[in-house]
Design a protein around this motif. Sequence first.
Motif, mmCIF file in Angstrom:
data_model
loop_
_atom_site.group_PDB
_atom_site.id
_atom_site.type_symbol
_atom_site.label_atom_id
_atom_site.label_comp_id
_atom_site.label_asym_id
_atom_site.label_seq_id
_atom_site.Cartn_x
_atom_site.Cartn_y
_atom_site.Cartn_z
ATOM 1 N N LEU A 1 0.770 -1.360 0.076
ATOM 2 C CA LEU A 1 -0.102 -0.014 -0.189
ATOM 3 C C LEU A 1 0.985 1.289 0.023
ATOM 4 O O LEU A 1 1.539 1.459 1.018
ATOM 5 C CB LEU A 1 -0.881 -0.003 1.279
ATOM 6 C CG LEU A 1 -1.937 1.132 1.548
ATOM 7 C CD1 LEU A 1 -2.668 1.485 0.067
ATOM 8 C CD2 LEU A 1 -2.685 1.093 2.578
ATOM 9 N N SER A 16 -2.364 8.293 1.502
ATOM 10 C CA SER A 16 -2.460 6.876 0.742
ATOM 11 C C SER A 16 -3.389 6.729 -0.463
ATOM 12 O O SER A 16 -4.364 7.402 -0.617
ATOM 13 C CB SER A 16 -2.756 5.740 1.783
ATOM 14 O OG SER A 16 -4.011 5.663 2.113
ATOM 15 N N GLN A 17 -2.924 5.988 -1.029
ATOM 16 C CA GLN A 17 -3.621 5.551 -2.487
ATOM 17 C C GLN A 17 -4.782 4.670 -1.989
ATOM 18 O O GLN A 17 -4.892 4.015 -0.971
ATOM 19 C CB GLN A 17 -2.654 4.786 -3.387
ATOM 20 C CG GLN A 17 -1.492 5.248 -3.819
ATOM 21 C CD GLN A 17 -1.774 6.444 -4.913
ATOM 22 O OE1 GLN A 17 -2.610 6.679 -5.384
ATOM 23 N NE2 GLN A 17 -1.056 7.648 -4.427
ATOM 24 N N GLU A 18 -5.922 4.697 -2.827
ATOM 25 C CA GLU A 18 -6.953 3.804 -2.478
ATOM 26 C C GLU A 18 -7.014 2.510 -2.997
ATOM 27 O O GLU A 18 -7.798 1.637 -2.707
ATOM 28 C CB GLU A 18 -8.350 4.472 -3.062
ATOM 29 C CG GLU A 18 -8.860 6.045 -2.460
ATOM 30 C CD GLU A 18 -10.235 6.215 -3.013
ATOM 31 O OE1 GLU A 18 -10.833 5.629 -3.887
ATOM 32 O OE2 GLU A 18 -10.527 7.154 -2.384
ATOM 33 N N GLY A 19 -5.750 2.298 -3.714
ATOM 34 C CA GLY A 19 -5.588 0.871 -4.052
ATOM 35 C C GLY A 19 -4.339 0.197 -3.633
ATOM 36 O O GLY A 19 -3.437 0.960 -3.232
ATOM 37 N N ARG A 67 -9.105 -3.204 4.243
ATOM 38 C CA ARG A 67 -10.316 -2.445 4.383
ATOM 39 C C ARG A 67 -10.222 -1.314 5.562
ATOM 40 O O ARG A 67 -10.593 -0.316 5.672
ATOM 41 C CB ARG A 67 -11.534 -3.469 4.449
ATOM 42 C CG ARG A 67 -12.768 -2.735 4.571
ATOM 43 C CD ARG A 67 -14.017 -3.685 4.504
ATOM 44 N NE ARG A 67 -13.961 -4.606 3.201
ATOM 45 C CZ ARG A 67 -13.614 -6.028 3.387
ATOM 46 N NH1 ARG A 67 -13.121 -6.767 4.553
ATOM 47 N NH2 ARG A 67 -13.627 -6.837 2.256
ATOM 48 N N ASN A 87 -8.874 2.067 4.761
ATOM 49 C CA ASN A 87 -9.556 2.471 3.604
ATOM 50 C C ASN A 87 -9.138 2.118 2.148
ATOM 51 O O ASN A 87 -9.617 2.958 1.450
ATOM 52 C CB ASN A 87 -9.614 4.009 4.126
ATOM 53 C CG ASN A 87 -10.090 4.344 5.326
ATOM 54 O OD1 ASN A 87 -11.209 3.899 5.563
ATOM 55 N ND2 ASN A 87 -9.406 5.159 6.080
ATOM 56 N N VAL A 88 -8.599 0.990 2.047
ATOM 57 C CA VAL A 88 -8.260 0.624 0.580
ATOM 58 C C VAL A 88 -9.623 0.129 0.118
ATOM 59 O O VAL A 88 -10.494 -0.466 0.707
ATOM 60 C CB VAL A 88 -7.529 -0.656 0.531
ATOM 61 C CG1 VAL A 88 -7.129 -1.124 -0.713
ATOM 62 C CG2 VAL A 88 -6.063 -0.111 1.260
ATOM 63 N N LYS A 89 -9.808 0.612 -1.313
ATOM 64 C CA LYS A 89 -11.141 0.364 -2.078
ATOM 65 C C LYS A 89 -10.865 -0.804 -3.055
ATOM 66 O O LYS A 89 -11.818 -1.466 -3.430
ATOM 67 C CB LYS A 89 -11.458 1.584 -2.721
ATOM 68 C CG LYS A 89 -11.742 2.696 -1.961
ATOM 69 C CD LYS A 89 -12.861 2.465 -0.723
ATOM 70 C CE LYS A 89 -13.012 3.858 -0.059
ATOM 71 N NZ LYS A 89 -13.466 3.328 1.595
ATOM 72 N N LYS A 90 -9.699 -1.163 -3.365
ATOM 73 C CA LYS A 90 -9.497 -2.191 -4.410
ATOM 74 C C LYS A 90 -7.943 -2.798 -4.170
ATOM 75 O O LYS A 90 -7.161 -2.006 -3.969
ATOM 76 C CB LYS A 90 -9.535 -1.396 -6.047
ATOM 77 C CG LYS A 90 -9.533 -2.234 -7.075
ATOM 78 C CD LYS A 90 -9.617 -1.422 -8.317
ATOM 79 C CE LYS A 90 -10.937 -0.934 -8.630
ATOM 80 N NZ LYS A 90 -11.338 -0.397 -9.940
#
Length: 151
Positions: free
Chosen positions: A70, A78-81, A111, A114-117
């Motif tokens: 991440l 941070s990135q969402e992926g 999760r 806050n990672v989405k993918k």
Amino acid sequence: MKEMVIRFRLMNTDDFDAVVRIDEKVFNASRAEYYELKFEKLFRSNEYLPTSLVAEGKDGTVVGFVMGELYMGEYGISQEGATLDTIGVDPDYQHKGIGGRLINEFMDHLRDLNVKKVNILVDRNDSKLMHFFSANFFSPSKTIVNLERSL
């Protein structure tokens, strides 16, 4: 069938030997140099949050691991992926659901960050790996096309 007692925790630098041992058992070859680079990036860089996990048996022996990244963007945003780039389960413990449980724990951890993918690269000709990840709810990405040029 009784489920094995497995505990999951964040990977740390002391897990290096166990990770290399499992990988060597899976591939019948040592890839210690690969893991030296991975551990260097994951544990000594300020640009990545810790995301890698290990699975331990009830005696504390590492029986599996999942590694991912991440990336921390500019200014600590941070990135969402995230990526999942390496997973391994000791052959003596395979086909007992540990790989799937590792992925679920990894997803729960991401999760919480806050990672989405989550992305992973898999050789489309590796039917066993394609099946494993498909069974764990991964599907082909619609956003990236892998291009190559032979020399």
